[in-house]
Design a protein around this motif. Structure first.
Motif, PDB file in Angstrom:
ATOM      1  N   THR B 120      80.748 -47.191   6.807  1.00 34.84           N
ATOM      2  CA  THR B 120      79.760 -46.414   7.545  1.00 34.84           C
ATOM      3  C   THR B 120      78.347 -46.723   7.040  1.00 34.84           C
ATOM      4  OG1 THR B 120      81.413 -44.679   7.879  1.00 34.84           O
ATOM      5  CG2 THR B 120      79.109 -44.075   8.250  1.00 34.84           C
ATOM      6  N   ASP B 143      85.296 -43.636  14.194  1.00 30.94           N
ATOM      7  CA  ASP B 143      86.153 -42.914  13.249  1.00 30.94           C
ATOM      8  C   ASP B 143      86.266 -41.485  13.731  1.00 30.94           C
ATOM      9  OD1 ASP B 143      86.079 -42.283   9.618  1.00 30.94           O
ATOM     10  OD2 ASP B 143      87.415 -41.576  11.209  1.00 30.94           O
ATOM     11  N   GLN B 152      78.020 -38.139  10.034  1.00 30.49           N
ATOM     12  CA  GLN B 152      77.460 -39.056   9.035  1.00 30.49           C
ATOM     13  C   GLN B 152      76.716 -40.201   9.724  1.00 30.49           C
ATOM     14  OE1 GLN B 152      80.483 -40.825   6.557  1.00 30.49           O
ATOM     15  NE2 GLN B 152      79.036 -41.763   5.128  1.00 30.49           N
ATOM     16  N   ASP B 194      81.892 -48.617  13.856  1.00 29.86           N
ATOM     17  CA  ASP B 194      82.252 -48.091  12.549  1.00 29.86           C
ATOM     18  C   ASP B 194      83.644 -47.486  12.683  1.00 29.86           C
ATOM     19  OD1 ASP B 194      81.207 -45.223  10.525  1.00 29.86           O
ATOM     20  OD2 ASP B 194      82.305 -47.041   9.980  1.00 29.86           O
TER      21      ASP B 194
END
Ligand SMILES: Nc1nc2c(ncn2[C@@H]2O[C@H](COP(=O)(O)OP(=O)(O)OP(=O)(O)O)[C@@H](O)[C@H]2O)c(=O)[nH]1
Ligand SMILES: Nc1nc2c(ncn2[C@@H]2O[C@H](COP(=O)(O)OP(=O)(O)OP(=O)(O)O)[C@@H](O)[C@H]2O)c(=O)[nH]1
Ligand SMILES: [Mg+2]
Ligand SMILES: [Mg+2]
Lengths: 279, 300
Positions: B120, B143, B152, B194
């Motif tokens: 990430t 994710d 995030q 990601d």
């Protein structure tokens, strides 16, 4: 390994390959070989399976010395646990697992987000606190980690919680200023409550190689680590580096992490670990 | 430490004008221990030391090394070190830090790897790097498992002023596929997926990566590896490569004191190039890979 002519060269190199492959490390492997040289007569050192059997016993003995479960002593409230380790080792997830265990045992747990640095670290821990049923002390991004720890301890005392678990930001042991930050948090807690933090956990990732030894050395030197959690043993890595760590440092090994869910935590069992090591 | 072993090997050969085979044998043994301690994989070490030994036996006595046109006579110990260094550099090169960003309107980069390896953070670093180079990147939150993973990436996106695509109700293959259209709509020319961390023994999650590849056809598939990784580096890289035919890999957390032996292991076994290295948590701490940098780190 070249020392003796009493161990067959081919047996030697195959055993070395097996041991090194688990991340036990070449030096620890050498030490094990030397250690069992006295135990076995030179005749049986030619036979791979008997050498292996003694090596397994030797490793189990080393690990058994450190096998020690994290127990909550009577009369300590709140029992304060500080969780440390390098980036990405599994600290935040491990806190969720440990909290769940204590809550399952009927204890009240409060969790503090001491990671005020990494993106969404607080949200990640907040999610877990909600899932396991623990109280949560939320920090603002950029807040001083020691101040967060202090506030969390105050809250834990005021709310009469049994356990306080403090999450810290991941950091490499080579970063002096970040290691100092951890020391400061420890001091702040001790000042507020003598004896705190009662447990300082080092979370080690089982996929890591020999650097785990240096991580242990530096975190232990800085803080006095009281317990180790070895995570990600559900992967393909064996975590053999823990053998050298157990041999060199007198630090209890409390738990192993075996997955990403809140129940994926087991008490460290030396025999089970050795069995899995050579599977 | 690898450097200790190389120094020891060097000392063994110091002051000797005629090198015997046994001197080389001993020096090779020191190097071998050193490389294993640096987490270079067992069989990779075997191959490396055999090649170095063969070269050393063939060349060591009375050798000249030319430096910038001037011929210098060096002692056997410097020559031995040079053989090791050259072998390391050639093992880790040739340098290819390019990404395939040319043949579609929206190109894709897929980031994969074990849990906690730095995917990430590296996604954000790479996005920033591409933006500096004049590209218009979009990060894709594929994710859907890790708590606050999407958050995030969004926080990082906000920091860098780079758009983030997410569709948490969808599956990762769908999210990655849909991101191409979303990027085109937004005028972006590269998307970076990601993905969630996973272990190679998790069949369902490894299969999911294959499904993402099928659905979104990323031109670039980068394995993100923690520089401190141990002996499993080879098995892990092999498995990701076998399933996905990756285009390269990224080594993270090289700002620590791990020697990064995994770099040699993975390169040797997959032949795929090391594209970048992560040198810190900050988003500007991404560097293009240089073999001489890593080789001299290993040689000290
Ligand atoms: N397979 C597996 N994954 C784990 C285990 N423990 C943690 N993880 C995963 O490892 C990744 C990192 O976990 P975190 O808990 O965020 O690690 P951390 O040490 O808090 O990371 P930082 O705070 O960024 O330093 C996540 O994807 C977790 O789900 C484990 O025992 N097994
Ligand atoms: N020191 C240092 N830390 C890094 C580097 N790259 C990533 N990190 C840190 O490593 C930890 C894990 O990073 P993430 O980006 O969350 O890793 P991830 O692979 O996405 O983790 P999962 O999604 O859980 O598999 C974070 O604390 C990052 O700040 C690096 O190059 N150097
Ligand atoms: Mg964390
Ligand atoms: Mg991630």
């Amino acid at each position: 390994f070249a020392g003796g002519t009493d161990i067959d060269e081919d047996v030697m190199s195959r055993l070395e390959e097996t041991l090194v492959g688990t991340d036990i490390g070449v030096r620890t492997a050498y030490r094990l070989f030397e250690g069992i040289r006295e135990k076995l007569g030179s005749a049986s050192m030619k036979d791979a399976s008997s050498v292996m059997r003694v090596i397994r016993q030797e490793i189990a003995a080393i690990l058994k010395k450190r096998q020690s479960w994290l127990e909550l002593p009577e009369g300590v409230r709140p029992f304060v646990i500080m969780v440390t380790g390098v980036n990405g080792s599994g600290k935040t997830t491990t806190i969720a697992k440990i909290a769940r265990r204590f809550i399952g045992d009927g204890r009240s747990v409060i969790i503090a987000s001491g990671d005020t640095f990494r993106a969404a670290a607080v949200e990640q821990l907040e999610h877990w606190a909600g899932k396991v049923g623990a109280d949560f002390v939320k920090a603002h991004e950029g807040a001083d980690p020691s101040a967060v720890a202090y506030d969390a301890l105050e809250a834990a005392i005021a709310r009469k919680k049994d356990v306080l678990i403090i999450d810290t930001a991941g950091r490499l042991h080579t970063k002096e200023n970040l290691m100092e930050e951890l020391k400061k948090t420890k001091r702040v807690l001790a000042k507020k409550l003598p004896g705190a933090p009662h447990s300082i956990l080092l979370v080690l990732d089982a996929t890591i190689g020999q650097n785990a030894i240096e991580q242990t050395r530096q975190f232990h030197k800085a803080l006095g680590v009281t317990g180790i959690v070895l995570t990600k043993l559900d992967g393909s890595s064996k975590g053999g580096v823990i053998v050298g760590i157990a041999d060199e440092f007198d630090i209890p090994i409390h738990y192993i992490g075996i997955g990403e869910g809140m129940d994926d935590l087991e008490a460290f069992d030396a025999d089970a670990f050795v069995d899995a090591l050579f599977l | 430490m690898i450097t200790e072993g190389f120094k020891k090997a060097q000392l063994r050969l110091t002051g000797k004008t005629i090198i015997q085979e046994r001197h080389i044998e001993e020096a090779i043994r020191d190097i071998r221990v050193s490389l294993l301690e640096a987490d270079v994989e067992f069989h990779v070490v075997k191959g490396f030391t055999e090649r170095v030994k063969a070269k050393a036996l063939g060349e060591i006595v009375q050798t000249r090394v030319s430096h910038a046109g001037k011929k210098l006579k060096v002692g056997p110990q410097e020559h031995f070190i040079k053989i090791c260094y050259d072998e390391l550099v050639s093992l880790m090169g040739p340098v290819d830090t390019s990404l395939d960003l040319g043949n579609r309107e929206v190109n894709a980069v897929m980031m994969v790897g074990l849990q906690g390896s730095g995917k990430t953070t590296t996604t954000a670093k790479l996005a920033r790097h591409l933006k500096e180079k004049g590209k218009k990147p979009m990060m894709v939150a594929a994710d859907v498992y890790r708590p606050a993973a999407i958050e995030q990436l969004k926080v990082l996106g906000k920091k860098l002023d780079i758009p983030v695509f997410s569709a948490p109700a969808k599956t990762p293959p769908e999210i990655c596929r849909d991101s191409l259209e979303a990027a085109q709509f937004k005028g972006c020319d590269v998307v970076i997926f990601d993905t969630a961390g996973r272990t190679i023994v998790d069949e369902a999650l490894m299969r999911e990566l294959e499904d993402i590849k099928t659905a979104a056809r990323p031109e670039n598939i980068l394995l993100v590896v923690d520089a401190m990784i141990g002996q499993e580096s080879v098995n892990i890289a092999r498995e990701f490569d076998r399933r996905l035919d990756m285009t390269g890999f990224i080594l993270t957390k090289l700002d620590g004191d791990a020697r990064g032996g995994a770099a040699l292991s993975i390169k040797e076994v997959t032949k795929k190039p090391i594209k970048f290295v992560g040198m810190g948590e900050a988003l500007d701490r991404l560097e293009e890979f240089r073999p001489d940098g890593l080789a001299s780190r290993i040689l000290g």
